[in-house]
Design a protein around this motif. Sequence first.
Motif, mmCIF file in Angstrom:
data_model
loop_
_atom_site.group_PDB
_atom_site.id
_atom_site.type_symbol
_atom_site.label_atom_id
_atom_site.label_comp_id
_atom_site.label_asym_id
_atom_site.label_seq_id
_atom_site.Cartn_x
_atom_site.Cartn_y
_atom_site.Cartn_z
ATOM 1 N N ARG A 317 0.837 -1.201 0.000
ATOM 2 C CA ARG A 317 0.000 0.000 0.000
ATOM 3 C C ARG A 317 0.871 1.250 0.000
ATOM 4 O O ARG A 317 1.833 1.367 0.746
ATOM 5 C CB ARG A 317 -0.909 -0.017 1.240
ATOM 6 C CG ARG A 317 -1.962 1.067 1.270
ATOM 7 C CD ARG A 317 -2.863 0.899 2.475
ATOM 8 N NE ARG A 317 -2.119 1.022 3.721
ATOM 9 C CZ ARG A 317 -1.870 2.191 4.309
ATOM 10 N NH1 ARG A 317 -2.294 3.310 3.773
ATOM 11 N NH2 ARG A 317 -1.209 2.228 5.440
ATOM 12 N N GLY A 318 0.526 2.219 -0.852
ATOM 13 C CA GLY A 318 1.265 3.487 -0.903
ATOM 14 C C GLY A 318 2.679 3.341 -1.408
ATOM 15 O O GLY A 318 3.581 4.077 -0.974
ATOM 16 N N PHE A 319 2.893 2.416 -2.340
ATOM 17 C CA PHE A 319 4.258 2.102 -2.776
ATOM 18 C C PHE A 319 4.923 3.297 -3.478
ATOM 19 O O PHE A 319 6.116 3.539 -3.301
ATOM 20 C CB PHE A 319 4.236 0.892 -3.710
ATOM 21 C CG PHE A 319 5.592 0.424 -4.131
ATOM 22 C CD1 PHE A 319 6.444 -0.163 -3.218
ATOM 23 C CD2 PHE A 319 6.034 0.596 -5.434
ATOM 24 C CE1 PHE A 319 7.702 -0.593 -3.600
ATOM 25 C CE2 PHE A 319 7.289 0.166 -5.817
ATOM 26 C CZ PHE A 319 8.122 -0.426 -4.902
ATOM 27 N N MET A 323 8.529 4.931 -2.476
ATOM 28 C CA MET A 323 9.629 4.983 -3.445
ATOM 29 C C MET A 323 10.128 6.419 -3.631
ATOM 30 O O MET A 323 11.338 6.669 -3.690
ATOM 31 C CB MET A 323 9.137 4.405 -4.772
ATOM 32 C CG MET A 323 10.253 4.007 -5.700
ATOM 33 S SD MET A 323 11.146 2.586 -5.041
ATOM 34 C CE MET A 323 12.720 2.816 -5.873
ATOM 35 N N LYS A 324 9.205 7.355 -3.720
ATOM 36 C CA LYS A 324 9.598 8.755 -3.911
ATOM 37 C C LYS A 324 10.399 9.262 -2.719
ATOM 38 O O LYS A 324 11.413 9.963 -2.872
ATOM 39 C CB LYS A 324 8.349 9.617 -4.121
ATOM 40 C CG LYS A 324 8.667 11.082 -4.416
ATOM 41 C CD LYS A 324 7.387 11.883 -4.616
ATOM 42 C CE LYS A 324 7.701 13.359 -4.832
ATOM 43 N NZ LYS A 324 6.469 14.165 -4.983
ATOM 44 N N PHE A 353 2.482 -12.675 -9.381
ATOM 45 C CA PHE A 353 3.601 -12.012 -10.053
ATOM 46 C C PHE A 353 3.132 -10.846 -10.925
ATOM 47 O O PHE A 353 3.637 -9.733 -10.830
ATOM 48 C CB PHE A 353 4.370 -13.011 -10.923
ATOM 49 C CG PHE A 353 5.391 -13.831 -10.170
ATOM 50 C CD1 PHE A 353 5.588 -13.667 -8.810
ATOM 51 C CD2 PHE A 353 6.159 -14.779 -10.835
ATOM 52 C CE1 PHE A 353 6.520 -14.424 -8.117
ATOM 53 C CE2 PHE A 353 7.097 -15.535 -10.156
ATOM 54 C CZ PHE A 353 7.277 -15.365 -8.799
ATOM 55 N N ILE A 354 2.181 -11.123 -11.822
ATOM 56 C CA ILE A 354 1.769 -10.122 -12.809
ATOM 57 C C ILE A 354 1.154 -8.913 -12.122
ATOM 58 O O ILE A 354 1.508 -7.758 -12.423
ATOM 59 C CB ILE A 354 0.766 -10.729 -13.812
ATOM 60 C CG1 ILE A 354 1.402 -11.897 -14.577
ATOM 61 C CG2 ILE A 354 0.284 -9.656 -14.793
ATOM 62 C CD1 ILE A 354 2.548 -11.509 -15.458
ATOM 63 N N GLN A 355 0.226 -9.151 -11.182
ATOM 64 C CA GLN A 355 -0.444 -8.050 -10.506
ATOM 65 C C GLN A 355 0.543 -7.190 -9.716
ATOM 66 O O GLN A 355 0.516 -5.959 -9.783
ATOM 67 C CB GLN A 355 -1.523 -8.597 -9.566
ATOM 68 C CG GLN A 355 -2.327 -7.500 -8.868
ATOM 69 C CD GLN A 355 -3.272 -8.054 -7.820
ATOM 70 O OE1 GLN A 355 -3.268 -9.246 -7.542
ATOM 71 N NE2 GLN A 355 -4.085 -7.181 -7.232
ATOM 72 N N THR A 356 1.444 -7.862 -8.967
ATOM 73 C CA THR A 356 2.413 -7.131 -8.161
ATOM 74 C C THR A 356 3.378 -6.345 -9.039
ATOM 75 O O THR A 356 3.669 -5.173 -8.779
ATOM 76 C CB THR A 356 3.203 -8.112 -7.265
ATOM 77 O OG1 THR A 356 2.291 -8.925 -6.534
ATOM 78 C CG2 THR A 356 4.088 -7.361 -6.288
ATOM 79 N N LEU A 357 3.885 -6.998 -10.084
ATOM 80 C CA LEU A 357 4.806 -6.327 -11.001
ATOM 81 C C LEU A 357 4.146 -5.109 -11.642
ATOM 82 O O LEU A 357 4.735 -4.022 -11.690
ATOM 83 C CB LEU A 357 5.266 -7.310 -12.081
ATOM 84 C CG LEU A 357 6.100 -6.723 -13.227
ATOM 85 C CD1 LEU A 357 7.451 -6.256 -12.707
ATOM 86 C CD2 LEU A 357 6.289 -7.744 -14.345
ATOM 87 N N THR A 358 2.927 -5.275 -12.125
ATOM 88 C CA THR A 358 2.231 -4.188 -12.812
ATOM 89 C C THR A 358 2.058 -2.982 -11.898
ATOM 90 O O THR A 358 2.381 -1.845 -12.271
ATOM 91 C CB THR A 358 0.850 -4.666 -13.316
ATOM 92 O OG1 THR A 358 1.038 -5.784 -14.195
ATOM 93 C CG2 THR A 358 0.131 -3.557 -14.062
ATOM 94 N N GLY A 363 4.291 2.197 -9.735
ATOM 95 C CA GLY A 363 4.636 3.038 -8.589
ATOM 96 C C GLY A 363 6.051 3.584 -8.685
ATOM 97 O O GLY A 363 6.301 4.765 -8.407
ATOM 98 N N ILE A 364 7.006 2.713 -9.073
ATOM 99 C CA ILE A 364 8.399 3.157 -9.224
ATOM 100 C C ILE A 364 8.500 4.224 -10.311
ATOM 101 O O ILE A 364 9.136 5.276 -10.135
ATOM 102 C CB ILE A 364 9.316 1.959 -9.561
ATOM 103 C CG1 ILE A 364 9.357 0.960 -8.401
ATOM 104 C CG2 ILE A 364 10.735 2.444 -9.886
ATOM 105 C CD1 ILE A 364 10.093 -0.328 -8.711
#
Length: 529
Positions: A317-319, A323-324, A353-358, A363-364
Amino acid sequence: INAEYGDYGNAGKPIQLYTNFYEVTHKPSMKIYQYELTLEVSEKLLKSNKSLAVDIFNRMVSDYREEYFSGIYPVFDGGRTMYTNKKIESIDKTTNLSVNFQSDQLKMGAISIQIRPTKSVIDFQDIEKVYRNETKDLPYNIFSCADIILGFMPKMSYVSYGRNYFPRGQTVSDLGNGIQLWSGSVMAVKPGQWKLLVNIDEKHTAFYKEQSLKDFITSLFPNMNKPQQLLKPFEVKKLNDHLKGLRVQVTHNGHARRHRVVGVKDDPANKHYMTDNKTGEKMTIVQYFKAVVSTQSTGRIRLQVHKHNRTSDEIIRGFKDIMKELLIEFRNTSKLKPGKILYYRDGVSQGQFIQTLTEEMAGIQAACKELEEGYQPKITYINAQKRHHTRLYCADSRDGDRSGNVPPGTVVDREITNPIHFDFYLNSHAGIQGTNRPCHYTVLWDDSDMSPDMIQLLTFYLCHTYARCSRSVSYPAPTYYAHLLCARARTMLSAMRINWFDARKKPNLQDIERKLTQNEKLKNITYFV
């Protein structure tokens, strides 16, 4: 996922290994047919006794063997799906069957079962196409179906949960507090680089001993003098820690029904009130058992896993904001922006994998854009998994370390790895006792154009930078630090005594986060090490 299997790593000395994977042989043209089953039994009862549905299914197959299942070997997932090795020609539309079945939990007699054919056919040609390089799409339905087929027979004769199987009647070790240690095995079907494989490993799990609730309480508190003695508050808490979420079997009403324990109340049974579902009358627990049930009541604890693992959404949450904040701190400290970002992610299962990566890549990238317009660093996103059952062994003992394990720095990136995605196993630490568990890394994104050797070596080097240890550890130091920080946060949260389930007063997450990070002086130092 943009990082696909390509070349192998070649750095270092090759050694011969063997592992706990075994080939799954099957006809390349094999097809598995899928049917939907509906049992006319309450969902609550089926959930509380998962073996009940399998018992009813087996009775159905036995009763209708000649009519529907001659030459057909059906298996059942215990829920709503039946698989068969051949199409059942006589069931081409929804068919209703009836079986006579009774058990301690079910007194119904005749049970109606509805079988509905589906259009889903699991074709093993789909995995053959992957191995012939005709497609990049892995047929995950084949792996889950094969797991169910291989586990169906053990489920009927072993104590099982998930993919774990424990033989009945074994000699168990008593761990105290009403808990026993059982030994068994765990197995899962996985795609190797050239063939289907099944991974089989030893499994040791703590189970609650089957006994009456009274005996269980006595084992927890051996100094209790009288059965009716009231428990002290700390004893109630200890009992709650053990019983909450546990399935128990009650027999007070003549039926062996199973329920999940919600919790243990502080007040005694003659002072705690409840409402009778049938009459709507409010009464104490004691009055209920005297008037509605009987004067004799016993509870029996059935075999359950000591620790309950619950699957949850692993998205952070709030990734973007996290990151910022890290990017700003990096820039303030070094007066530079990172040219490349290497991100090790822990705790994500393959299905996510796909959901987290996306979501996390977005976010990054959003954090980089907010930091400075046009800022686009190269990103390598690597998922690290320690919770698996792959083990590596040296074929020649002279290649191993002093504990008999494979040496630190051992990499396996072929044969048992994914035929499409870029993944590898790395044993980065020296063994002390028992068999090492290598970490499994899957490169989900890499636009840095790093070679397999470079990614594997960099990962290994990061396992040497952990401040608490002068030797290499089992996975990269940044991931270890994240675990330490989370452990500290959990301890602090526990001390806050927050009721997460109180619908009347929902916890304020922002306020809690501020309390966890209220000391600004500690914000950017590794105080948790």
